[in-house]
Motif scaffolding. Structure first.
Motif, short mmCIF file in Angstrom:
data_model
loop_
_atom_site.label_atom_id
_atom_site.label_comp_id
_atom_site.label_asym_id
_atom_site.label_seq_id
_atom_site.Cartn_x
_atom_site.Cartn_y
_atom_site.Cartn_z
N ILE A 70 0.82 -1.21 0.00
CA ILE A 70 0.00 0.00 0.00
C ILE A 70 0.85 1.25 0.00
O ILE A 70 0.53 2.23 -0.66
CB ILE A 70 -0.94 -0.02 1.23
CG1 ILE A 70 -1.93 -1.16 1.08
CG2 ILE A 70 -1.68 1.29 1.37
CD1 ILE A 70 -2.62 -1.49 2.36
N THR A 71 1.95 1.20 0.74
CA THR A 71 2.73 2.42 0.89
C THR A 71 3.55 2.71 -0.36
O THR A 71 3.66 1.90 -1.28
CB THR A 71 3.67 2.33 2.10
OG1 THR A 71 4.35 1.08 2.02
CG2 THR A 71 2.90 2.42 3.38
N ASP A 72 4.11 3.91 -0.31
CA ASP A 72 4.91 4.39 -1.43
C ASP A 72 6.22 3.62 -1.53
O ASP A 72 6.69 3.05 -0.54
CB ASP A 72 5.20 5.87 -1.18
CG ASP A 72 5.31 6.63 -2.47
OD1 ASP A 72 5.24 5.97 -3.53
OD2 ASP A 72 5.44 7.86 -2.41
N THR A 127 8.54 8.94 -6.77
CA THR A 127 8.16 7.65 -6.20
C THR A 127 7.00 7.06 -7.01
O THR A 127 6.52 7.66 -7.98
CB THR A 127 7.72 7.82 -4.73
OG1 THR A 127 6.61 8.69 -4.71
CG2 THR A 127 8.83 8.38 -3.88
N HIS A 181 3.93 6.63 -6.23
CA HIS A 181 2.70 7.43 -6.17
C HIS A 181 2.79 8.68 -7.02
O HIS A 181 1.80 9.11 -7.61
CB HIS A 181 2.36 7.77 -4.71
CG HIS A 181 1.80 6.59 -3.97
ND1 HIS A 181 1.72 6.54 -2.60
CD2 HIS A 181 1.31 5.42 -4.43
CE1 HIS A 181 1.18 5.37 -2.24
NE2 HIS A 181 0.94 4.69 -3.33
N GLY A 204 8.56 3.93 5.92
CA GLY A 204 7.54 3.41 5.00
C GLY A 204 6.28 3.03 5.70
O GLY A 204 5.54 2.19 5.22
N GLY A 205 6.02 3.63 6.89
CA GLY A 205 4.78 3.37 7.59
C GLY A 205 3.61 4.03 6.90
O GLY A 205 3.78 4.86 6.01
N LEU A 206 2.39 3.62 7.31
CA LEU A 206 1.19 4.12 6.63
C LEU A 206 0.99 5.61 6.85
O LEU A 206 0.48 6.30 6.00
CB LEU A 206 -0.03 3.37 7.14
CG LEU A 206 -0.45 2.16 6.32
CD1 LEU A 206 -1.65 1.52 6.96
CD2 LEU A 206 -0.73 2.54 4.90
N ASN A 248 5.64 12.37 3.68
CA ASN A 248 6.80 12.50 2.82
C ASN A 248 6.75 13.88 2.15
O ASN A 248 5.90 14.13 1.30
CB ASN A 248 6.74 11.37 1.78
CG ASN A 248 7.88 11.44 0.80
OD1 ASN A 248 8.69 12.34 0.86
ND2 ASN A 248 7.91 10.48 -0.11
N LEU A 258 6.67 14.01 -1.65
CA LEU A 258 5.39 13.62 -2.24
C LEU A 258 4.39 14.78 -2.15
O LEU A 258 3.63 15.02 -3.09
CB LEU A 258 4.85 12.38 -1.52
CG LEU A 258 3.70 11.67 -2.22
CD1 LEU A 258 4.05 11.35 -3.65
CD2 LEU A 258 3.35 10.41 -1.46
N TRP A 267 5.30 17.17 -4.85
CA TRP A 267 4.91 16.71 -6.20
C TRP A 267 3.40 16.72 -6.38
O TRP A 267 2.90 17.03 -7.46
CB TRP A 267 5.45 15.29 -6.46
CG TRP A 267 6.90 15.29 -6.78
CD1 TRP A 267 7.89 14.65 -6.11
CD2 TRP A 267 7.55 15.98 -7.85
NE1 TRP A 267 9.11 14.88 -6.67
CE2 TRP A 267 8.92 15.70 -7.76
CE3 TRP A 267 7.10 16.82 -8.88
CZ2 TRP A 267 9.86 16.21 -8.65
CZ3 TRP A 267 8.03 17.34 -9.77
CH2 TRP A 267 9.39 17.03 -9.65
#
Lengths: 281, 182
Positions: free
Chosen positions: A26-28, A59, A61, B20-22, B26, B29, B32
């Motif tokens: 699920i994660t990036d 990434t 996403h 990389g946790g939920l 970031n 991101l 972007w």
């Protein structure tokens, strides 16, 4: 619902079996996983700005955000070009038009008002189609749901927040808008408290938007992955019909959720813009 | 939709610590996403929204215009129909009047002609009667003469004696006057 039981089972199993693969899915990540054909490593962009480490890596996403943007550009350009030939749309243009008129007449017009609705329609239409496309891309094979990333939904909510405040300030003036935050007829000694409460209310709105979209788009995927994972956790292929049937059901549900969440995000943005513009109500 | 408690547990389980946790945020991101969205918004505004919304508005205006025009045309047509009906009624009335007048005139004419003819016939009849009367008088006069003469001759022959002609005639005339007129 049975699927939650399944999820609970999966979680219990995760104590001994590592199920971090669900989160990984699920994660990036910095790689595009197109398994039988290998993986694509995405470029990493990192630089130091005023002593701050900035990581602007492309990434997974980001890639899917771009794919969604490109699809939308092509689709919308095509739709717009159809009107040059004739005022009567056909095929896909007809569907797009139906959605656009829905956003205009059912979302924007009642919440913002007929006069202002057209002004905010480009923003509302873009955010609706962008979220919808991102949601649907996550349902495709090899796809990733950019909207199940809290950074993405947070950014969208931030843009929506800025749009709401901008709209309110443009209509009522900066000072007038801030003054208008406090409802009329509040006793003087309550004004400071009310101001803080209303100010907090402004920020909880985008926060709610962020969490709602993120949670809805994540949850379905987690359940689907958990259902599929059940086959491997229980180590028996006989569970697979159950897994697949449930996963299919959740998938169809997600199709619905993708549409509903795009609608809700747009609807609430529109509602908040309307509230910022017409403060007296 | 899904069990919220379980879901939150799940998120908490994977949000802490490891990368990389939920719930990891970031900044790249975010950057972007904002850039992509704003770029998309401007491009779509230019490429799609403007022409599309204009076309929609144009079409709505066209439809509204057409509807209004058709409404007007309908009203006009109704007006014309009404007028036509009125004209037709007027024409009918006039026709009836003309026919009535004609009938009246012809009736009068007929009566006139009949009366004239009757008068003529009566006149002719009267004349004829007078003529007949006159002829009858004449014939009767002649007949008297002839009968007198014949009677004289016959009497002369019968009695073979010549009377005084004057006396004789007086006698016969006396006799004739005793005869019925017809």
């Amino acid at each position: 619902m049975d699927s939650t039981q399944v999820l609970a089972d999966t979680l219990q199993k995760s104590e001994d079996n590592s199920s971090s693969w669900i989160v990984e899915h699920i994660t990036d990540s910095s790689v595009l996983d197109i398994e039988p054909f290998g993986v694509i490593h995405l470029p990493s962009i990192q630089f130091n700005l005023f002593g701050m480490d900035l990581d602007l890596s492309i990434t997974k996403h980001v890639v899917f955000l771009w794919i969604a943007a490109i699809i939308l550009l092509i689709l919308m350009r095509y739709t717009a070009s159809r009107y040059k030939k004739s005022l009567i749309p056909k095929g896909i243009a007809n569907v797009i038009e139906m959605i656009v008129t829905f956003i205009r007449d059912e979302i924007a017009a009642p919440t913002i008002g007929e006069n202002y609705a057209v002004k905010f329609l480009p923003f509302l239409g873009t955010i609706f189609f962008f979220i919808l496309t991102c949601n649907l891309l996550g349902l495709l094979p090899y796809g990733a749901t950019a909207t199940s990333n809290i950074s993405v939904t947070g950014s969208l909510a931030l843009i929506s927040f800025l749009m709401i405040q901008g709209a309110g300030m443009k209509k009522n003036g900066v000072l007038g808008y801030i003054k208008g935050l406090i409802p009329h007829g509040v006793p003087v000694f309550l004004i400071p408290i009310m101001f803080v409460v209303e100010l907090l209310g402004l920020f909880t709105k985008p926060f709610a938007l962020t969490i709602r979209l993120f949670a809805n788009m994540t949850a379905g995927h987690v359940v689907i992955l958990a259902l599929i994972g059940l086959i491997f956790i229980l180590k028996t292929p006989f569970i697979s019909p159950v897994s697949i049937l449930f996963a299919l059901f959740i998938y169809l549900l997600e199709l619905l959720v993708a549409l509903i969440q795009a609608y809700i995000f747009t609807m609430l943005s529109s509602l908040f813009i309307g509230m910022a513009i017409h403060q007296e109500h | 939709m899904f069990n919220v408690h379980l879901f939150l547990n799940f998120i908490l389980l994977y949000s802490g610590g490891e990368k990389g946790g939920l719930l990891d945020i970031n900044p790249g991101l975010i950057f972007w996403t904002i850039v992509t969205f704003i770029l998309l918004l401007f491009l779509l505004k230019k490429v799609a929204w403007k022409p599309m919304l204009e076309a929609l508005k144009q079409r709505e205006d066209t439809i509204r215009d057409a509807l209004e025009k058709s409404q007007q045309a309908k009203i006009e047509a109704e007006k014309i129909l009404e007028e036509n009906k009125k004209n037709l009624a007027l024409a009918e009335e006039q026709t009836k009047k003309i026919i009535d007048e004609g009938k009246e005139f012809s009736n009068k004419l007929k009566a006139d002609i009949l009366e004239k003819a009757n008068q003529n016939a009566k006149k002719i009849l009267d004349q004829a009667k007078l003529e007949i009367e006159r002829k009858k008088e004449e014939a009767l006069g002649e007949l008297k003469e002839v009968v007198a003469d014949l009677t004289i001759q016959a009497t002369e022959k019968l009695i073979d004696e010549s009377l005084d002609k004057k006396k004789h005639r007086q006698l016969v005339n006396k006799f004739i006057s005793t005869l019925p007129k017809h």
